[in-house]
Every structure is written in C-alpha cells, then in structure tokens.
Motif scaffolding. Structure first.
Motif, PDB file in Angstrom:
ATOM      1  N   ALA A   1       0.831  -1.199   0.000  1.00 37.87           N
ATOM      2  CA  ALA A   1       0.000   0.000   0.000  1.00 37.87           C
ATOM      3  C   ALA A   1       0.870   1.255   0.000  1.00 37.87           C
ATOM      4  O   ALA A   1       0.514   2.270  -0.590  1.00 37.87           O
ATOM      5  CB  ALA A   1      -0.930  -0.005   1.215  1.00 37.87           C
TER       6      ALA A   1
ATOM      7  N   GLN B   1       1.656  -2.125 -13.051  1.00 38.47           N
ATOM      8  CA  GLN B   1       0.825  -1.034 -12.553  1.00 38.47           C
ATOM      9  C   GLN B   1       1.666   0.233 -12.330  1.00 38.47           C
ATOM     10  O   GLN B   1       1.273   1.334 -12.706  1.00 38.47           O
ATOM     11  CB  GLN B   1       0.224  -1.456 -11.215  1.00 38.47           C
TER      12      GLN B   1
ATOM     13  N   ASP C   1       0.528   3.129 -14.705  1.00 34.41           N
ATOM     14  CA  ASP C   1      -0.285   4.144 -14.041  1.00 34.41           C
ATOM     15  C   ASP C   1       0.535   5.344 -13.590  1.00 34.41           C
ATOM     16  O   ASP C   1       0.074   6.470 -13.616  1.00 34.41           O
ATOM     17  CB  ASP C   1      -0.989   3.540 -12.812  1.00 34.41           C
TER      18      ASP C   1
ATOM     19  N   GLY D   1      -5.152 -12.341   6.379  1.00 37.10           N
ATOM     20  CA  GLY D   1      -5.341 -10.890   6.483  1.00 37.10           C
ATOM     21  C   GLY D   1      -6.062 -10.347   5.266  1.00 37.10           C
ATOM     22  O   GLY D   1      -7.024 -10.956   4.795  1.00 37.10           O
ATOM     23  N   ASP D   2      -5.574  -9.235   4.729  1.00 40.70           N
ATOM     24  CA  ASP D   2      -6.293  -8.655   3.594  1.00 40.70           C
ATOM     25  C   ASP D   2      -5.970  -9.367   2.279  1.00 40.70           C
ATOM     26  O   ASP D   2      -6.396  -8.926   1.226  1.00 40.70           O
ATOM     27  CB  ASP D   2      -6.073  -7.140   3.496  1.00 40.70           C
TER      28      ASP D   2
ATOM     29  N   ALA E   1      -4.497  -5.839 -10.698  1.00 42.30           N
ATOM     30  CA  ALA E   1      -4.756  -5.884  -9.261  1.00 42.30           C
ATOM     31  C   ALA E   1      -6.240  -6.078  -8.935  1.00 42.30           C
ATOM     32  O   ALA E   1      -6.577  -6.762  -7.973  1.00 42.30           O
ATOM     33  CB  ALA E   1      -4.240  -4.609  -8.596  1.00 42.30           C
ATOM     34  N   ALA E   2      -7.119  -5.489  -9.747  1.00 45.43           N
ATOM     35  CA  ALA E   2      -8.550  -5.587  -9.449  1.00 45.43           C
ATOM     36  C   ALA E   2      -9.001  -7.046  -9.431  1.00 45.43           C
ATOM     37  O   ALA E   2      -9.930  -7.409  -8.716  1.00 45.43           O
ATOM     38  CB  ALA E   2      -9.359  -4.807 -10.480  1.00 45.43           C
TER      39      ALA E   2
ATOM     40  N   THR F   1     -12.890 -16.871  -1.745  1.00 48.15           N
ATOM     41  CA  THR F   1     -13.248 -16.909  -0.325  1.00 48.15           C
ATOM     42  C   THR F   1     -14.745 -17.167  -0.166  1.00 48.15           C
ATOM     43  O   THR F   1     -15.167 -17.981   0.663  1.00 48.15           O
ATOM     44  CB  THR F   1     -12.847 -15.585   0.354  1.00 48.15           C
TER      45      THR F   1
ATOM     46  N   ARG G   1     -10.344   4.494 -13.516  1.00 49.64           N
ATOM     47  CA  ARG G   1      -9.374   3.938 -12.584  1.00 49.64           C
ATOM     48  C   ARG G   1      -8.150   4.830 -12.362  1.00 49.64           C
ATOM     49  O   ARG G   1      -7.707   5.053 -11.244  1.00 49.64           O
ATOM     50  CB  ARG G   1      -8.914   2.586 -13.154  1.00 49.64           C
ATOM     51  N   THR G   2      -7.566   5.329 -13.454  1.00 44.71           N
ATOM     52  CA  THR G   2      -6.334   6.103 -13.341  1.00 44.71           C
ATOM     53  C   THR G   2      -6.603   7.601 -13.311  1.00 44.71           C
ATOM     54  O   THR G   2      -5.692   8.390 -13.147  1.00 44.71           O
ATOM     55  CB  THR G   2      -5.406   5.813 -14.533  1.00 44.71           C
TER      56      THR G   2
ATOM     57  N   ARG H   1     -11.822  -4.035   9.021  1.00 47.87           N
ATOM     58  CA  ARG H   1     -10.529  -4.304   8.401  1.00 47.87           C
ATOM     59  C   ARG H   1      -9.751  -5.347   9.206  1.00 47.87           C
ATOM     60  O   ARG H   1      -9.138  -6.249   8.660  1.00 47.87           O
ATOM     61  CB  ARG H   1      -9.725  -3.003   8.324  1.00 47.87           C
TER      62      ARG H   1
ATOM     63  N   ASN I   1     -11.397  -8.111   7.036  1.00 46.06           N
ATOM     64  CA  ASN I   1     -10.950  -7.436   5.815  1.00 46.06           C
ATOM     65  C   ASN I   1     -12.086  -7.291   4.808  1.00 46.06           C
ATOM     66  O   ASN I   1     -11.850  -7.233   3.609  1.00 46.06           O
ATOM     67  CB  ASN I   1      -9.794  -8.196   5.173  1.00 46.06           C
TER      68      ASN I   1
ATOM     69  N   ASN J   1     -14.237  -9.511   4.090  1.00 43.84           N
ATOM     70  CA  ASN J   1     -14.684 -10.801   3.543  1.00 43.84           C
ATOM     71  C   ASN J   1     -15.955 -11.276   4.248  1.00 43.84           C
ATOM     72  O   ASN J   1     -16.399 -10.672   5.218  1.00 43.84           O
ATOM     73  CB  ASN J   1     -13.595 -11.850   3.732  1.00 43.84           C
TER      74      ASN J   1
ATOM     75  N   TYR K   1     -11.137   2.142   1.075  1.00 45.23           N
ATOM     76  CA  TYR K   1      -9.699   1.902   1.235  1.00 45.23           C
ATOM     77  C   TYR K   1      -9.243   0.803   0.268  1.00 45.23           C
ATOM     78  O   TYR K   1      -8.231   0.928  -0.414  1.00 45.23           O
ATOM     79  CB  TYR K   1      -9.404   1.495   2.674  1.00 45.23           C
TER      80      TYR K   1
ATOM     81  N   PHE L   1      -6.589   2.128  -2.318  1.00 45.38           N
ATOM     82  CA  PHE L   1      -5.202   1.879  -1.956  1.00 45.38           C
ATOM     83  C   PHE L   1      -4.739   0.455  -2.174  1.00 45.38           C
ATOM     84  O   PHE L   1      -3.547   0.178  -2.118  1.00 45.38           O
ATOM     85  CB  PHE L   1      -4.951   2.295  -0.507  1.00 45.38           C
ATOM     86  N   ARG L   2      -5.645  -0.489  -2.368  1.00 46.05           N
ATOM     87  CA  ARG L   2      -5.206  -1.851  -2.631  1.00 46.05           C
ATOM     88  C   ARG L   2      -5.340  -2.177  -4.110  1.00 46.05           C
ATOM     89  O   ARG L   2      -4.533  -2.880  -4.670  1.00 46.05           O
ATOM     90  CB  ARG L   2      -6.013  -2.872  -1.807  1.00 46.05           C
ATOM     91  N   GLN L   3      -6.406  -1.702  -4.723  1.00 43.80           N
ATOM     92  CA  GLN L   3      -6.608  -2.028  -6.135  1.00 43.80           C
ATOM     93  C   GLN L   3      -6.345  -0.833  -7.030  1.00 43.80           C
ATOM     94  O   GLN L   3      -6.553  -0.900  -8.231  1.00 43.80           O
ATOM     95  CB  GLN L   3      -8.015  -2.572  -6.340  1.00 43.80           C
ATOM     96  N   PHE L   4      -5.891   0.269  -6.454  1.00 49.37           N
ATOM     97  CA  PHE L   4      -5.506   1.472  -7.196  1.00 49.37           C
ATOM     98  C   PHE L   4      -6.587   1.935  -8.158  1.00 49.37           C
ATOM     99  O   PHE L   4      -6.307   2.343  -9.268  1.00 49.37           O
ATOM    100  CB  PHE L   4      -4.197   1.224  -7.963  1.00 49.37           C
TER     101      PHE L   4
END
Lengths: 468, 331
Positions: A108, A133, A137, A230-231, A433-434, A445, B81-82, B273, B277, B279, B290, B294-297
């Motif tokens: 992150a 990415q 990007d 975790g995440d 990433a998506a 999951t 996205r960008t 979180r 997370n 799920n 978030y 920040f994770r998948q931009f």
C-alpha cells in the motif's frame, strides 16, 4: 500470491538463518585469499563473503564513495539480516552505504510514496502485476540499465526476463523465486499406513478415498487447508486453481487465461475450479482437525498444515515456503516428520509443469549508485551470499545449490532450474490488481465460506476484469 | 543559492526535511505576527480589512487542506481507474448495481442504525442504574475503559473471544467454550452470514457504550432536583420516572449522543478491516473505499465511495449541530 507467502516464508526461520549465517561466515574465514579480486568469475560460492566479491563491474559507475542507496521491501526484522549481510561486499567495493527499509505495509505504501515524490531508489516488487501497474499508471519505474539487462541475459532464463518486462521495455531483474506445486505430507504417517505417494490425480483421489475409509468413524480427514491471510485472504485457493489449470488445460491455455485472451468464466477455467472443488468442497476430505468446509475460510494459512503433525490430516497443498511454518523441532526431510511431494499430473498432455512465484528489483531513478546496486543484485556474488542465509532461491544459473541446509530448499532449487519442466508464474500475480489481488481472492473466499456456486464465482471475476 | 533552493524544494534526508519544516513554521509565525501587528496599528480600519486579515489565513488553510481535496475527490469520482478518462456516473452506477457493493451499502446502513441505538440504550440504562449508588465511580470506570482501547486492539481482543475450534477439540475462544460447556456445538461467529455483521457490531457497541453512558450520566445529574422531587410527590414508580421524567429531560443530550455515534459508525473501518478485511459479506463503505483506492488502485471507484460516505454523513452532521445549538439555548 507471492507477497505474503514470501514474507511469511521468511518468518520463524530466525534462529536457523542466524545459524546458517554463522556457519557461512566460518566457511569464509577458512578460505585462503589466493584468488582475491577474481572471485566473481568463479561460479559457486555460498562462501563468497565480504572482501571476496568482484569489484570491477561497479567501477564504470564512477566514484560512489559516501553515496547511499535505499532498498525498500516487505521483509522486516529479523528476516532482514541475511539481506543486510549480503550487501556488505557491495558496500566494501564501492564505499557506498545501502539503507535497508522494510515495511509490512509495503504494497500500500509504495504507490503512495511514488505519487508523493518520495520513492525509494530500489524496491523489491513481489508481483509482476505491481510492476506493470507502477509503469503504466505512474510511469515511475526506470528501465533497467544495459549492464543489468546483459547480466539478466547471462544468468536468467528468457521467461524470467519477460516477467520483468512491461510493454516491450525491460525494467526489473528477477530476485528470488519459489516453487508452489507441492503437497505436504508426513513421510512417517504414510509409511505407517502403507500409503504410496500419488503421481496422478486419479491416484490422489484414490488415496484420499482410502484415507477416508481407513479412518471411518474418527475426525481424521485426508486433507487440511486454510485460506485466511489478512487482507490477502483467498490467495491459497488461487494457487490451487493455478496448479490444476496448468495440468488440465496446459501451459498455453494457462497463458491465455492470464492474459485474458479467454474469459475468466471459460469452460476450461470452470473445469479447473471443479477439480479443486472435488477436494476442497468435499466434506469427507476436509478439514482434518480444523472443522468443516467453511473452517477453511477461518483457518490462517500458517496454521492450516499443522494438523499433519498430530495425525488429524494427511495432506496439505502449499508452496515450498511453508517449510518455515512448521514448529521448531520438526524435521523437514524425505525421511523426517514432514516433507512435500510434487503436485500430481492430471492430463499427460500438459507435460511436466511447475507453478511458482518470484520477486523483482525495480529502480525508481537512474543515479549511478542505483544502477551499480541493481547490477550487484544480479551478480553471482550477491545471490550466493544471500542464498547462504537460506529461504532464498533465485532462478540464477550460477546459484550454488549445495549451500542449502534444508532439503525442501534444495528440491525447489532443483525443480526451478530443471529445463525439462515447464515453469509458469503464479497467475494471480500477473493479472491486474482488481482481479489478481481483488475479486479472484474474494470470490474464492466466498466460494468456500458461502458455498458460492462455481459459475457464479467465475462470472463475478470475469465481470470485474478492468476494461483498460 | 542553487544549493539552497534544492534543499528547500527537494529535501532528501530526514534532518533536511525537519529543517524545511522548521523554516515553514517560522515563516507562518512571522506572517501571522506581521498581520496582527499591522491590523493593530491604524485605528479606523474598515471592517472588511480586519475580517479578511483574521479569517483570511484560516480560510486559506481550510481551503487547501479540506475544501480543495474534497472537491478534487468529487471530481475524481467521475473519472476512471487512473483518473484519465471521464466516465460520467459509471462509478456510482457500479456501486449501486453490483451485488457486492449493494451488500456493502446495506451493511453500512445496518451499522448506522444498530450501533447508535444499542450503545445509547445500554449507556442510558447503565447510567440510570448506577446513578447515585455506592459503586458509581467504579461501575462507570469499568464501562468507560473500552473507550481507552484502540479499535484495532478491541477487535483483536474480540477475535480471541470469537475464535473457533471444531467440536471435540480444545476451545480457545471464550464464547465457544461457554457454548461447549452448555452442551452446544461451537459456532463460526466470524464466517456465518448474516449474523457475523451483528457480532462485529457488538464490538463497536462495547466501545461506544462508555461514551454514551458518560454524556447521559452528566445530563441526568443536571436534571433539576425540584422536578424529580415533584414527580416523587406525585407518586411515580421507577419505570414512570424513567420514561416520563428522565428521558424527556435529557432529550437534547440523547439526540447528540445518537447522532455522534451514528457519524462514527458511518465511518467504521478499523473493526471490519482487522476482523474480516471485508470478507464473508461484512464490508462497509469506508473499508471498501480503502480497498479500492489503496489496494486495487482504482482512484475513480474509491473517490465515488468517499463521496457517498460524505453525502451520507452531511445530513447527520447538520442535524447534530442544530441539536447541539438547541441544547445550549435551553441551558
């Protein structure tokens, strides 16, 4: 899914690593200095230590005395020490300083640092997808200097160079790798029950049925699994899928799947998921010592294989780095408490295949010190010094596999360097990433935790594939 | 000279950054001092000059630190996205039509309704029960303690409370051990939908009840004694006293507590979180924001979620402020 895996792989090895380093240092002391200054040319040397590295390649980058270069990674103390120790020869050669920066929030934080103009000099990128990415990007990664490209041509296979290439420009040299196509088991338990190691999927299912039959009436199950991380929860099943996809559809279709040339809900992908479901969603097969099928979702991947030790389950599919998760005192060896056998063949036509992951070295500026350090990280001096610390298996042609103390490290290194085996990189690490760090994890999951239908899960992933 | 501008514009090491920071602070103090000094000089200054001089710098800072980022977020929410291509309302359409995002929105609504009601109810009952008893201070300290724990810490504590082990094995989770003692099967608190949302909400209620109790207890103590005495003379019992005297008397405080907790539950992030997370169908808007940003931009979708959060918070904030004003007027 290399990020977590690798980070955790390095976890818990503290003492072992310390010991290995001490031994390596002792070895270095005993070597006479007759071939000093030329050591880089001699292949093989987990015993290459400070003062023996070949300094010549770094001279063309000018006087680097007093300069410093930052090395940013997800690996934090105490696992950082083998890296820091392996940097010493470079520091002694150039008089420069390597600043090691580890962060658990690496994935992150890196894009945030890049966007705020505070990028490190060098970062260890755990996924080619992240590299792509950052290039597309943020336009942040510097193409690899020609010296590095030449070194990669010399020491690494073409496929590995391709993973560090984005839109035909070569950016990132490979660092370490891992082999994922393993099923962990207890050799002693297998021997006691008279089980043979299966080499085909049918044998694997037959063995599972046999175990169910032999343990009727008890809670013992053939398989144990856990995907909580975790995440990154869910990545374990993506590895299952990839291993199976590679063996049912073959490497070519696998590549099409990675590049989205076939849709994610293609029948061939559905077949792979169906195979995975034969084991993971079969209440007779899982989840030994951990609960029912849904307990796969709540069990952390670190704990998931441990029931093998107390006899509650017999098999656990996980990469080579799971070796670090066995409690202290467990012997990891072919005749020990636990070991791993290769994931069995499903379709003969797919050939001998191996799933794995790896890390890459990205540079965020083209200062001479940065480029010199990039070059050092591809050198036999570095990789052998680092490999001596254990848990580091670069797909590097000059790697001396004799330094590994752990048989599983040695086996992984052997498989990774075997040219007759078709290697394929972890698909989720290559996807955008998506998907690769998003819906592929979350849908798998849900597939376990909510018993989501195969087709519904695959359709949802397909729908989330980014248009651009 | 060039070296100096390099240092100021592109500090490279930590000490250099601190130096630049100190210079910036010194500059700020100097500018403020000059403003105050200049304003103070002439006597017959027009009002607007004084207004501008005093409110101007603050407005400038709020503009840069708050208004500009907020507008920028709204702007970004209409891009891809960008942030390169304009996509209109696509991001919002995605959020409101996709099944997964709808779960996120529904969960957020459940949090905003249940957390304030449960925390306020528990806090209020508790405040009334311990009011003027011998152990009041100790009892209040006990329920207030969770407030001192960070939400991440609280969640980790509760993760152990909810921990699951299959039947027949040694339980390490408190609740499941109790279930086993009662002869029941251990339960997957974190995974079983939709009830897992409720078990996450319990954690937040555990933390927030202390806040509700403290504010409401103060309000109860502020009820004039003559009202209570008059009610007693009229012969009310405990329940009547509570519903007819106590609650109406502290109504403004109740509303402030409810809305304040509603605002924090809209923004809840840490618990979800840390525990899941997002799920197992437990994600909420702040967590999803978030995740996307920040994770998948995905800057566009992340911004759109932030905008939705903002739109949802605003009416509650306005109501909250109005009620606080009312409460002050009454006093």
């Amino acid at each position: 899914m290399a990020i977590r895996s690798h980070r955790r792989a390095l976890g818990a090895v503290g003492i072992g690593v310390g010991l290995a380093l001490t031994l390596a240092a002792c070895g270095a002391d005993q070597i006479d200095d007759s071939d000093d200054g030329d050591a880089g040319a001699s292949p093989g040397g987990g015993d290459v230590a400070a003062g023996e590295a070949d300094c010549a390649p770094y001279e063309e980058f000018g006087d680097l005395e007093g300069e410093s270069v930052t090395f940013y990674t997800s690996i934090v103390a105490p696992e950082d020490q083998p890296y820091i120790d392996a940097f010493v020869p470079f520091e002694e050669c150039t008089g420069a300083e390597v600043v090691y920066e580890g962060s658990k929030e690496f994935e992150a934080q890196l894009p945030v640092r890049v966007q705020s103009g505070n990028a490190p000099d060098i970062a260890v990128l755990p996924q080619p997808g992240l590299l792509a990415q950052l290039v597309r990007d943020f336009d942040a990664v510097q193409p690899a200097p020609e010296q590095v490209a030449a070194a990669v041509d010399e020491f690494y296979g073409e496929a590995w160079k391709a993973y560090g290439t984005v839109d035909d420009t070569f950016y990132a040299a490979p660092n370490s790798a891992n082999a994922k196509s393993f099923i962990w088991y207890s050799p002693s338990a297998f021997e006691e029950a008279g089980y043979e190691i299966p080499t085909t999927w049918d044998e694997l299912i037959a063995l599972s049925d046999q175990i169910v039959e032999d343990n009727a009436g008890s809670d013992v199950k053939p398989w144990c699994a856990g995907i909580n991380s975790g995440d990154a929860t869910g990545w374990v099943i993506t590895d299952w899928m990839e291993d199976i996809m590679l063996r049912t559809a073959g490497p070519e279709v696998y590549d099409q799947w990675v590049n989205h040339e076939i849709p994610f809900n293609d029948p061939q992908v559905a077949t792979a998921l169906e195979y995975a479901g034969q084991i993971l969603k079969n209440p007779d097969y899982v989840n030994g010592g951990l609960g029912d099928v849904t307990s796969i979702a709540s069990t952390t991947f670190q704990d998931a294989g441990l029931p093998i030790l107390d006899g509650n389950c017999f098999m656990h599919r996980q990469a080579s780095f799971y070796a670090a998760n066995w409690p202290e005192g467990t012997t990891v060896a072919e005749d020990g408490d636990v070991f791993a056998f290769p994931f069995p063949t499903i379709d003969e036509e797919a050939g001998d295949v191996l799933l794995g992951g790896g890390e890459f070295i990205g540079a965020f500026n083209d200062r001479p010190i940065t480029q010199a350090f990039q070059l050092y990280l591809t050198s036999p001096d570095f990789i052998n010094a680092r490999a001596a610390g254990g848990q580091f298996i670069p797909p590097h042609s000059e790697l001396d596999t004799s330094v590994y103390e752990s048989p599983i490290d040695a086996l992984s290194a052997e498989l990774l360097s075997d040219q007759s085996i078709t290697f394929r990189f972890d698909a989720s690490d290559l996807m955008p990433a998506a998907v690769g760090a998003g819906t592929f994890w979350s849908e798998m999951t849900a597939w376990i935790a909510e018993d989501k239908d195969d087709q519904a899960a695959l359709d949802a992933i397909e729908a989330s594939w980014p248009a651009s | 000279m060039e070296a100096l501008s390099d240092l100021l514009l592109e500090p490279s090491s930590a000490p250099e950054k601190f130096l630049v920071m100190l210079i910036a602070i010194a500059l700020f103090v100097a500018v403020m001092a000059v403003i105050v000094f200049v304003i103070d000089r002439p006597k017959n200054l027009p009002d607007w000059v004084a207004f501008l001089a005093f409110a101007g710098p603050a407005a400038l800072l709020v503009g840069f630190g708050l208004v500009y980022p907020a507008l920028r977020t709204v702007y970004q929410s209409f891009f891809d996205r960008t942030g390169d291509a304009f996509v209109g309302l696509d991001n919002f359409a995605t959020i409101f039509t996709s099944q997964d995002f709808r779960t996120v929105l529904v969960n957020t609504v459940v949090w905003v309704i249940l957390v304030p009601l449960m925390s306020t109810f528990i806090g209020l009952v508790y405040a009334v029960l311990v009011d003027r008893t011998r152990f009041e201070a100790l009892a209040k300290a006990l329920i207030f303690l969770p407030m001192a724990i960070s939400l991440v810490g609280a969640t980790i504590i509760w993760r152990f409370v909810y921990e699951f082990r299959p039947a027949g094995q040694e339980q390490i989770g408190l609740v499941n051990q109790v279930l086993v003692w009662l002869g029941l099967e251990p339960y997957q608190f974190i995974i079983s939908q939709p009830w897992n949302n409720f078990f996450l909400i319990v954690i937040f209620v555990w933390v927030q009840a202390g806040f509700a109790m403290t504010v409401l207890s103060a309000a109860i103590k502020a009820i004039p004694d003559d009202i209570i005495e008059a009610a007693r003379l009229d012969g009310v019992n405990g329940a009547q006293m509570f519903t007819n005297v106590t609650v109406p008397a502290i109504r403004p405080a109740l509303v402030v507590v409810l809305t304040t907790i509603a605002i924090v539950s809209l923004k809840v992030f840490d618990i979800v979180r840390t525990m899941t997370n997002g799920n197992f169908g437990t994600s909420v808007v702040a967590n999803e924001f978030y995740e996307q940003a920040f994770r998948q931009f995905n800057a566009g979708l992340g911004s759109a979620l932030a905008v939705i959060l903002f739109v949802l918070v605003v009416p509650i904030v306005i109501y909250n402020i109005r009620q606080m004003r009312l409460a002050e007027e009454i006093r």
